[in-house]
Write a protein that holds these residues in place. Structure first.
Motif, PDB file in Angstrom:
ATOM      1  N   PHE A  90      62.430  45.652 -25.100  1.00  0.00           N
ATOM      2  CA  PHE A  90      61.719  44.359 -25.263  1.00  0.00           C
ATOM      3  C   PHE A  90      61.420  44.043 -26.738  1.00  0.00           C
ATOM      4  O   PHE A  90      61.302  42.984 -27.055  1.00  0.00           O
ATOM      5  CB  PHE A  90      60.865  44.256 -24.274  1.00  0.00           C
ATOM      6  N   LEU A  91      60.791  45.263 -27.327  1.00  0.00           N
ATOM      7  CA  LEU A  91      60.012  44.992 -28.627  1.00  0.00           C
ATOM      8  C   LEU A  91      61.095  45.174 -29.701  1.00  0.00           C
ATOM      9  O   LEU A  91      60.541  45.476 -30.667  1.00  0.00           O
ATOM     10  CB  LEU A  91      58.982  46.016 -28.608  1.00  0.00           C
ATOM     11  N   ALA A  92      62.328  45.663 -29.548  1.00  0.00           N
ATOM     12  CA  ALA A  92      63.361  45.942 -30.473  1.00  0.00           C
ATOM     13  C   ALA A  92      63.158  44.942 -31.822  1.00  0.00           C
ATOM     14  O   ALA A  92      63.407  43.646 -31.505  1.00  0.00           O
ATOM     15  CB  ALA A  92      64.664  45.841 -30.010  1.00  0.00           C
ATOM     16  N   GLY A  93      62.856  45.665 -32.744  1.00  0.00           N
ATOM     17  CA  GLY A  93      62.743  44.622 -34.037  1.00  0.00           C
ATOM     18  C   GLY A  93      61.534  44.013 -34.282  1.00  0.00           C
ATOM     19  O   GLY A  93      61.065  43.201 -35.440  1.00  0.00           O
ATOM     20  N   GLN A  94      60.469  44.042 -33.201  1.00  0.00           N
ATOM     21  CA  GLN A  94      59.246  43.402 -33.594  1.00  0.00           C
ATOM     22  C   GLN A  94      58.015  44.268 -33.948  1.00  0.00           C
ATOM     23  O   GLN A  94      58.054  45.264 -33.510  1.00  0.00           O
ATOM     24  CB  GLN A  94      58.829  42.835 -32.157  1.00  0.00           C
ATOM     25  N   ARG A  95      57.085  43.742 -34.701  1.00  0.00           N
ATOM     26  CA  ARG A  95      56.079  44.627 -35.226  1.00  0.00           C
ATOM     27  C   ARG A  95      54.587  44.172 -34.768  1.00  0.00           C
ATOM     28  O   ARG A  95      53.692  44.729 -35.420  1.00  0.00           O
ATOM     29  CB  ARG A  95      56.112  44.887 -36.821  1.00  0.00           C
ATOM     30  N   ALA A  96      54.562  42.984 -34.243  1.00  0.00           N
ATOM     31  CA  ALA A  96      53.435  42.453 -34.127  1.00  0.00           C
ATOM     32  C   ALA A  96      53.071  41.489 -32.776  1.00  0.00           C
ATOM     33  O   ALA A  96      54.147  40.939 -32.429  1.00  0.00           O
ATOM     34  CB  ALA A  96      52.987  41.279 -35.272  1.00  0.00           C
ATOM     35  N   ILE A  97      52.016  41.911 -32.002  1.00  0.00           N
ATOM     36  CA  ILE A  97      51.946  41.355 -30.824  1.00  0.00           C
ATOM     37  C   ILE A  97      50.495  40.417 -30.615  1.00  0.00           C
ATOM     38  O   ILE A  97      49.546  40.925 -31.300  1.00  0.00           O
ATOM     39  CB  ILE A  97      51.998  42.104 -29.454  1.00  0.00           C
ATOM     40  N   TYR A  98      50.663  39.336 -30.060  1.00  0.00           N
ATOM     41  CA  TYR A  98      49.319  38.833 -29.742  1.00  0.00           C
ATOM     42  C   TYR A  98      48.976  39.039 -28.017  1.00  0.00           C
ATOM     43  O   TYR A  98      49.988  38.808 -27.311  1.00  0.00           O
ATOM     44  CB  TYR A  98      49.123  37.109 -29.728  1.00  0.00           C
ATOM     45  N   PHE A  99      47.750  39.479 -27.871  1.00  0.00           N
ATOM     46  CA  PHE A  99      47.409  40.121 -26.358  1.00  0.00           C
ATOM     47  C   PHE A  99      46.372  38.815 -25.991  1.00  0.00           C
ATOM     48  O   PHE A  99      45.500  38.575 -26.588  1.00  0.00           O
ATOM     49  CB  PHE A  99      46.985  41.606 -26.372  1.00  0.00           C
ATOM     50  N   ALA A 100      46.801  38.452 -24.765  1.00  0.00           N
ATOM     51  CA  ALA A 100      45.676  37.423 -24.122  1.00  0.00           C
ATOM     52  C   ALA A 100      44.877  38.091 -23.203  1.00  0.00           C
ATOM     53  O   ALA A 100      45.622  38.440 -22.219  1.00  0.00           O
ATOM     54  CB  ALA A 100      46.264  36.352 -23.625  1.00  0.00           C
ATOM     55  N   PRO A 101      43.792  38.276 -23.144  1.00  0.00           N
ATOM     56  CA  PRO A 101      43.019  38.868 -22.241  1.00  0.00           C
ATOM     57  C   PRO A 101      42.235  38.411 -21.421  1.00  0.00           C
ATOM     58  O   PRO A 101      41.255  38.784 -20.895  1.00  0.00           O
ATOM     59  CB  PRO A 101      41.730  39.688 -23.234  1.00  0.00           C
ATOM     60  N   TYR A 102      42.473  36.857 -21.354  1.00  0.00           N
ATOM     61  CA  TYR A 102      41.701  35.841 -20.569  1.00  0.00           C
ATOM     62  C   TYR A 102      41.413  36.054 -19.015  1.00  0.00           C
ATOM     63  O   TYR A 102      40.906  35.247 -18.478  1.00  0.00           O
ATOM     64  CB  TYR A 102      42.308  34.672 -20.856  1.00  0.00           C
ATOM     65  N   ALA A 103      42.302  37.189 -18.437  1.00  0.00           N
ATOM     66  CA  ALA A 103      42.214  37.269 -17.010  1.00  0.00           C
ATOM     67  C   ALA A 103      40.868  38.234 -16.750  1.00  0.00           C
ATOM     68  O   ALA A 103      40.658  38.334 -15.463  1.00  0.00           O
ATOM     69  CB  ALA A 103      43.427  38.082 -16.541  1.00  0.00           C
ATOM     70  N   ALA A 104      40.479  38.685 -17.796  1.00  0.00           N
ATOM     71  CA  ALA A 104      39.184  39.338 -17.754  1.00  0.00           C
ATOM     72  C   ALA A 104      38.070  38.792 -17.987  1.00  0.00           C
ATOM     73  O   ALA A 104      37.946  37.507 -18.572  1.00  0.00           O
ATOM     74  CB  ALA A 104      39.288  40.610 -18.701  1.00  0.00           C
ATOM     75  N   ALA A 105      36.823  39.118 -17.552  1.00  0.00           N
ATOM     76  CA  ALA A 105      35.634  38.601 -18.011  1.00  0.00           C
ATOM     77  C   ALA A 105      35.496  38.392 -19.462  1.00  0.00           C
ATOM     78  O   ALA A 105      35.863  39.324 -20.106  1.00  0.00           O
ATOM     79  CB  ALA A 105      34.348  39.235 -17.446  1.00  0.00           C
ATOM     80  N   ALA A 106      34.899  37.406 -20.087  1.00  0.00           N
ATOM     81  CA  ALA A 106      34.693  37.285 -21.684  1.00  0.00           C
ATOM     82  C   ALA A 106      34.027  38.257 -22.242  1.00  0.00           C
ATOM     83  O   ALA A 106      34.363  39.114 -23.223  1.00  0.00           O
ATOM     84  CB  ALA A 106      33.983  35.980 -21.843  1.00  0.00           C
ATOM     85  N   SER A 107      33.182  38.964 -21.370  1.00  0.00           N
ATOM     86  CA  SER A 107      32.497  40.156 -21.992  1.00  0.00           C
ATOM     87  C   SER A 107      33.295  41.481 -22.348  1.00  0.00           C
ATOM     88  O   SER A 107      32.942  42.226 -22.982  1.00  0.00           O
ATOM     89  CB  SER A 107      31.080  40.606 -21.372  1.00  0.00           C
ATOM     90  N   ALA A 108      34.456  41.512 -21.555  1.00  0.00           N
ATOM     91  CA  ALA A 108      35.340  42.580 -21.570  1.00  0.00           C
ATOM     92  C   ALA A 108      36.694  42.378 -22.513  1.00  0.00           C
ATOM     93  O   ALA A 108      37.361  43.148 -22.499  1.00  0.00           O
ATOM     94  CB  ALA A 108      35.860  42.746 -20.311  1.00  0.00           C
ATOM     95  N   TYR A 109      36.742  41.206 -23.338  1.00  0.00           N
ATOM     96  CA  TYR A 109      37.734  40.990 -23.937  1.00  0.00           C
ATOM     97  C   TYR A 109      38.165  41.877 -25.093  1.00  0.00           C
ATOM     98  O   TYR A 109      39.451  42.552 -25.307  1.00  0.00           O
ATOM     99  CB  TYR A 109      37.702  39.523 -24.744  1.00  0.00           C
ATOM    100  N   ASP A 110      37.026  42.264 -25.797  1.00  0.00           N
ATOM    101  CA  ASP A 110      37.230  43.393 -26.857  1.00  0.00           C
ATOM    102  C   ASP A 110      37.698  44.654 -26.008  1.00  0.00           C
ATOM    103  O   ASP A 110      38.585  45.341 -26.813  1.00  0.00           O
ATOM    104  CB  ASP A 110      36.064  43.617 -27.604  1.00  0.00           C
ATOM    105  N   SER A 111      37.323  45.207 -25.137  1.00  0.00           N
ATOM    106  CA  SER A 111      37.551  46.664 -24.631  1.00  0.00           C
ATOM    107  C   SER A 111      38.854  46.475 -23.880  1.00  0.00           C
ATOM    108  O   SER A 111      39.498  47.297 -24.283  1.00  0.00           O
ATOM    109  CB  SER A 111      36.479  46.967 -23.452  1.00  0.00           C
ATOM    110  N   TYR A 112      39.102  45.491 -23.258  1.00  0.00           N
ATOM    111  CA  TYR A 112      40.513  45.353 -22.664  1.00  0.00           C
ATOM    112  C   TYR A 112      41.796  45.220 -23.851  1.00  0.00           C
ATOM    113  O   TYR A 112      42.518  45.972 -23.625  1.00  0.00           O
ATOM    114  CB  TYR A 112      40.474  43.910 -22.089  1.00  0.00           C
ATOM    115  N   THR A 113      41.431  44.482 -24.846  1.00  0.00           N
ATOM    116  CA  THR A 113      42.377  44.582 -25.883  1.00  0.00           C
ATOM    117  C   THR A 113      42.573  45.885 -26.622  1.00  0.00           C
ATOM    118  O   THR A 113      43.731  46.361 -27.145  1.00  0.00           O
ATOM    119  CB  THR A 113      41.908  43.354 -27.026  1.00  0.00           C
ATOM    120  N   ALA A 114      41.184  46.494 -26.633  1.00  0.00           N
ATOM    121  CA  ALA A 114      41.377  47.962 -27.471  1.00  0.00           C
ATOM    122  C   ALA A 114      42.370  48.776 -26.493  1.00  0.00           C
ATOM    123  O   ALA A 114      42.966  49.758 -26.920  1.00  0.00           O
ATOM    124  CB  ALA A 114      40.147  48.472 -27.448  1.00  0.00           C
ATOM    125  N   THR A 115      42.261  48.632 -25.421  1.00  0.00           N
ATOM    126  CA  THR A 115      43.241  49.449 -24.305  1.00  0.00           C
ATOM    127  C   THR A 115      44.497  49.208 -24.462  1.00  0.00           C
ATOM    128  O   THR A 115      45.152  50.260 -24.483  1.00  0.00           O
ATOM    129  CB  THR A 115      42.598  49.183 -22.749  1.00  0.00           C
TER     130      THR A 115
END
Length: 247
Positions: A29-54
């Motif tokens: 799926f990622l062939a040739g790609q080097r950057a991803i945007y991750f949408a963590p919005y299904a988690a609580a807002a307080s967990a966005y950073d930790s979810y993204t870090a995972t």
């Protein structure tokens, strides 16, 4: 260019790390790609950073940069230039409410359809690829403006699909019974996507991949089992009756 979708039932399988079960699918799926945007919005807002870090940690083996969409000032502008969007799991109602508030549904739908943006979802993020969230398993802890989601595919998915345990004495509805209720009201196929499985879409091609079989539900038809490797492209061509005004 053709659209490119990877729709996972789940991001983590028992006794495996995050996304480990789908390692080979991610390489493709990622062939040739080097950057991803991750949408963590299904988690609580307080967990966005930790979810993204995972998720950032999970993608390290693929040599890609993961940026939390919540960290950019103008998400719509970011998605106009993005190459890959990954929408993670959590509560589907919370996720869709935030996507509506950010006004990103149209830009994602348009760019994915034109083959300009690759879309990856897991669990709630996979629900978002459907026309509606109506086949989610989640409790409506918040109320979105409507149930209308990205609509990247013309059918519905039920992630984390579970069969009733043998000998169970539970008297509530099974997952199958709930999906048959959905079909009473909507003439739209539903793919019951079990843990460890995913759908891979490339243009007019759709395949079931992963570790487990899927169960497909259609109105006035007995549910049918499909094994990994099955060509499900026919799901992309079926006429459906879906009254979005009732979302």
């Amino acid at each position: 260019m053709e659209d490119n979708l990877l729709l996972l039932s789940n991001s983590q399988t028992h006794n495996m790390g995050v996304l480990e079960h789908a390692h080979e699918a991610l390489i493709d799926f990622l062939a040739g790609q080097r950057a991803i945007y991750f949408a963590p919005y299904a988690a609580a807002a307080s967990a966005y950073d930790s979810y993204t870090a995972t998720i950032q940690e999970a993608f390290k083996p693929f040599d890609v940069t993961v940026t939390g969409l919540h960290t950019v000032d103008r998400p719509v502008a970011a998605l106009r230039d993005a190459e890959v969007l990954f929408v993670g799991g959590g509560n589907t109602f919370r996720l869709l409410k935030t996507l509506h508030q950010l006004d990103v549904l149209n830009i994602v739908r348009e760019r994915v359809t034109r083959g300009e943006l690759r879309y990856m979802g897991s669990s709630a993020g996979t629900n978002m690829a459907c026309p509606s969230l109506r086949t989610t398993n989640d409790m409506p802890i918040v109320q979105p403006a409507s149930f209308t989601s990205f609509g990247l595919i013309p059918f519905q998915i039920n992630p984390h699909y579970q069969d009733p345990p043998a000998g169970s004495t539970h008297m509530g509805e099974t997952r199958e019974q709930r999906l048959l209720e959905f079909l009473d009201e909507n003439d739209v196929p539903v793919v019951g996507l079990r843990e460890g499985s995913w759908l891979r879409k490339r243009g007019a091609s759709l395949k079931l991949e992963g570790l487990t079989a899927a169960r497909i539900f259609r109105r006035d038809t007995e549910p049918q089992e499909y094994q990994p490797g099955s060509d499900l492209s026919w799901l992309l061509t079926l006429p459906t009756t879906f009254d979005q005004s009732r979302s």
